[in-house]
Design an enzyme around this catalytic site. Structure first.
Site, PDB file in Angstrom:
ATOM      1  N   ASN A 153       0.866  -1.183   0.000  1.00 52.30           N
ATOM      2  CA  ASN A 153       0.000   0.000   0.000  1.00 52.30           C
ATOM      3  C   ASN A 153       0.901   1.230   0.000  1.00 52.30           C
ATOM      4  OD1 ASN A 153      -1.830   2.015   0.474  1.00 52.30           O
ATOM      5  ND2 ASN A 153      -2.379   1.352   2.545  1.00 52.30           N
ATOM      6  N   TRP A 154       1.003   1.863  -1.152  1.00 56.77           N
ATOM      7  CA  TRP A 154       1.918   3.013  -1.266  1.00 56.77           C
ATOM      8  C   TRP A 154       1.344   4.290  -0.666  1.00 56.77           C
ATOM      9  CZ3 TRP A 154       3.807   2.479  -7.096  1.00 56.77           C
ATOM     10  CH2 TRP A 154       4.652   1.370  -7.190  1.00 56.77           C
ATOM     11  N   LYS A 155       0.078   4.277  -0.315  1.00 60.42           N
ATOM     12  CA  LYS A 155      -0.572   5.478   0.251  1.00 60.42           C
ATOM     13  C   LYS A 155      -0.326   6.682  -0.666  1.00 60.42           C
ATOM     14  CE  LYS A 155      -0.308   3.301   4.710  1.00 60.42           C
ATOM     15  NZ  LYS A 155      -0.266   3.420   6.165  1.00 60.42           N
ATOM     16  N   GLU A 182      -7.009   4.631   7.335  1.00 65.22           N
ATOM     17  CA  GLU A 182      -6.855   6.068   7.062  1.00 65.22           C
ATOM     18  C   GLU A 182      -8.109   6.630   6.373  1.00 65.22           C
ATOM     19  OE1 GLU A 182      -3.038   5.540   5.255  1.00 65.22           O
ATOM     20  OE2 GLU A 182      -2.353   4.938   7.240  1.00 65.22           O
ATOM     21  N   GLY A 204       1.861   2.202  10.891  1.00 61.04           N
ATOM     22  CA  GLY A 204       2.814   3.314  10.811  1.00 61.04           C
ATOM     23  C   GLY A 204       3.427   3.699  12.146  1.00 61.04           C
ATOM     24  N   HIS A 207      -9.762   1.141   4.399  1.00 57.40           N
ATOM     25  CA  HIS A 207      -8.470   1.264   5.077  1.00 57.40           C
ATOM     26  C   HIS A 207      -8.619   2.206   6.267  1.00 57.40           C
ATOM     27  CE1 HIS A 207      -4.390   2.529   5.960  1.00 57.40           C
ATOM     28  NE2 HIS A 207      -4.043   1.341   5.495  1.00 57.40           N
ATOM     29  N   GLU A 241      -5.877  -5.045  10.222  1.00 51.24           N
ATOM     30  CA  GLU A 241      -4.861  -4.027  10.490  1.00 51.24           C
ATOM     31  C   GLU A 241      -5.242  -3.258  11.752  1.00 51.24           C
ATOM     32  OE1 GLU A 241      -2.557  -2.856   6.726  1.00 51.24           O
ATOM     33  OE2 GLU A 241      -4.367  -1.668   6.774  1.00 51.24           O
ATOM     34  N   SER A 276       2.898  -2.083  10.538  1.00 51.39           N
ATOM     35  CA  SER A 276       4.325  -2.106  10.880  1.00 51.39           C
ATOM     36  C   SER A 276       5.024  -3.426  10.531  1.00 51.39           C
ATOM     37  CB  SER A 276       4.532  -1.747  12.358  1.00 51.39           C
ATOM     38  OG  SER A 276       4.133  -0.404  12.584  1.00 51.39           O
ATOM     39  N   GLY A 291       2.693  -0.928   4.330  1.00 50.51           N
ATOM     40  CA  GLY A 291       2.813   0.459   3.893  1.00 50.51           C
ATOM     41  C   GLY A 291       4.278   0.858   3.787  1.00 50.51           C
ATOM     42  N   GLY A 292       4.827   1.401   4.875  1.00 49.28           N
ATOM     43  CA  GLY A 292       6.171   1.973   4.881  1.00 49.28           C
ATOM     44  C   GLY A 292       7.243   1.095   4.244  1.00 49.28           C
TER      45      GLY A 292
HETATM   46  P1  PGA Z   1       2.484   0.325   7.694  1.00 48.06           P
HETATM   47  O1  PGA Z   1       1.042   0.522   6.995  1.00 48.06           O
HETATM   48  O2  PGA Z   1       3.066  -0.946   7.124  1.00 48.06           O
HETATM   49  O3  PGA Z   1       3.267   1.549   7.302  1.00 48.06           O
HETATM   50  O4  PGA Z   1       2.236   0.213   9.158  1.00 48.06           O
HETATM   51  C1  PGA Z   1       0.198  -0.566   6.759  1.00 48.06           C
HETATM   52  C2  PGA Z   1      -1.080  -0.093   6.105  1.00 48.06           C
HETATM   53  O5  PGA Z   1      -1.569   0.993   6.454  1.00 48.06           O
HETATM   54  O6  PGA Z   1      -1.642  -0.781   5.223  1.00 48.06           O
END
Ligand code: PGA
Length: 246
Positions: free
Chosen positions: A9-11, A98, A171, A96, A165, A207, A228-229
């Protein structure tokens, strides 16, 4: 053979030009393996660039990060399922954290979006998870179950993936333990089984990184990870996908 799904997930990162560079590095460092699939969720502007490149590899797929439930119309800034599909998306994230917590998406809206994804032929990846306050109050399973009910409604027969999640792990550098995740995955699987849902993969997200991916995936309840990250650097992402144990 246990087949794992690695979802990136590149956000709000990696534009179209950067996506081409990213994928050229990634493809150079990661060769297809029969026991794993890699799905990319770039921002909408990069979808077509990513979809065009990954179309050459059957183990790779591009998806949208979010869709609006109406197929078209005067909805400035939104993209619909059919528009995402036209850009090459074959899947979409739904709900998601966010979207829920930054953009105020409601349980009811995730249901409309999941239905819209199915109508557009996109594989829904439904994200569920509790906040820290909900976890501390012992409400994790109630919250996750409510999120499943709101999103699936009567549509449990649809082919979908669920990503657990926990909001407190996204994050933050603080991942759930494999045992924490397994308990919730079992509850999700139980909920789906009770409703005779089809085969549904359940991913863990929050994470996940090169160091903890193998340990998390050693837990058999996890069918993959949503990252994500640690997916933003193509070399690190390739290493994570390549080295995570099955
Ligand atoms: P993260 O994000 O790996 O940066 O914690 C995961 C996500 O939001 O899908």
């Amino acid at each position: 053979m246990r087949a794992l799904l690695f979802a990136a997930n590149w956000k709000m990162h990696i534009g179209p030009q950067e996506a081409r560079t990213y994928l050229s590095t990634f493809l150079g460092q990661y060769s297809e393996r029969p026991d794993r699939q890699v799905w990319f969720f770039p921002p909408a502007v990069s979808l077509e660039a990513v979809a065009t490149i990954v179309a050459k590899r059957p183990d790779l797929l591009a998806g949208a990060q979010d869709i609006y439930w109406e197929p078209k119309g005067a909805y400035t800034g939104a993209i619909s399922g059919p528009l995402a599909a036209q850009a090459g998306a074959r899947a979409t994230l739904i709900g998601h954290s966010e979207r829920r917590h930054v953009f105020g998406e409601t349980y009811e809206q995730t249901g409309k979006k999941l239905a819209a994804a199915v109508r557009a032929g996109l594989h829904p990846v439904l994200c569920v998870g509790e906040t820290l306050a909900q976890r501390d109050a012992g409400e994790t399973l109630t919250v996750v179950t409510r999120q499943l009910e709101a999103a699936f409604g009567a549509r449990v027969e649809v082919q979908a993936t669920v990503a657990y999640e926990p909001v407190w792990a996204i994050g933050t550098g603080r991942n759930a333990t494999p045992q924490d995740a397994a308990l919730v995955h079992q509850a999700i699987r139980g909920w789906l089984n009770d409703r005779q849902a089809g085969e549904t993969r359940i991913l863990y997200g929050g994470s996940v990184n090169v160091k903890n991916a193998s340990q998390l995936l050693a837990e058999r309840e996890l069918d993959g990870v949503l990252v994500g990250g640690a997916s933003l650097d193509p070399k690190i992402w390739a290493e994570l996908v390549r080295t995570a144990a099955t």
